[in-house]
Design a protein around this motif. Structure first.
Motif, short mmCIF file in Angstrom:
data_model
loop_
_atom_site.label_atom_id
_atom_site.label_comp_id
_atom_site.label_asym_id
_atom_site.label_seq_id
_atom_site.Cartn_x
_atom_site.Cartn_y
_atom_site.Cartn_z
N THR A 10 -40.37 -32.62 -8.50
CA THR A 10 -39.29 -33.16 -7.67
C THR A 10 -39.56 -34.62 -7.35
O THR A 10 -38.65 -35.46 -7.41
N ARG A 11 -40.81 -34.96 -7.03
CA ARG A 11 -41.17 -36.35 -6.76
C ARG A 11 -40.93 -37.22 -7.99
O ARG A 11 -40.37 -38.31 -7.90
N GLY A 26 -29.43 -24.89 -10.20
CA GLY A 26 -28.76 -25.03 -11.49
C GLY A 26 -28.28 -26.42 -11.84
O GLY A 26 -27.80 -26.64 -12.95
N ILE A 27 -28.41 -27.40 -10.95
CA ILE A 27 -27.90 -28.73 -11.24
C ILE A 27 -28.96 -29.60 -11.93
O ILE A 27 -28.67 -30.29 -12.89
N VAL A 28 -30.20 -29.55 -11.43
CA VAL A 28 -31.28 -30.34 -12.02
C VAL A 28 -32.42 -29.40 -12.42
O VAL A 28 -33.02 -28.75 -11.57
N ARG A 37 -33.12 -25.22 -6.77
CA ARG A 37 -33.50 -23.90 -6.25
C ARG A 37 -34.78 -24.04 -5.40
O ARG A 37 -34.90 -23.45 -4.34
N TRP A 38 -35.73 -24.85 -5.89
CA TRP A 38 -36.99 -25.05 -5.15
C TRP A 38 -36.74 -25.77 -3.83
O TRP A 38 -37.25 -25.35 -2.80
N VAL A 39 -35.93 -26.83 -3.85
CA VAL A 39 -35.62 -27.56 -2.62
C VAL A 39 -34.95 -26.64 -1.62
O VAL A 39 -35.30 -26.62 -0.43
#
Length: 92
Positions: A10-11, A26-28, A37-39
């Protein structure tokens, strides 16, 4: 180990690609990891994160805990559904 990998990806997404913080699944997807999903999971499970993880999410990635109005409604159990249907049937 999995948390650190997702944090790192993510970073990288934010720094290298200059992308926005993904908030929906599902976007990134970066290197096979669904970052949105992780965020979302971090925001919803904020109280389960350690103090250091919370700090890293907030200060490094800009992730904040989910607000009350954003929390999903609790699921209705099968027993609760049966009780609602029975109550409705008795009113007929």
């Amino acid at each position: 180990m999995e948390w650190q990998r997702a944090f790192h990806l993510t970073r990288l997404h934010l720094e290298e690609i200059g992308g926005e913080l993904p908030t929906e699944p599902g976007i990134v997807v970066h290197r096979g990891k669904d970052l949105g999903r992780w965020v979302r999971a971090q925001r919803l499970g904020w109280e389960k994160l350690t103090g250091v993880q919370q700090w890293m999410c907030e200060q490094v990635l800009g992730i904040e805990p989910v607000r009350e109005d954003e929390k999903p409604k609790p699921r209705t159990s099968q027993a609760q559904k049966w009780a609602m249907h029975l109550t409705a049937a008795r009113q007929l």
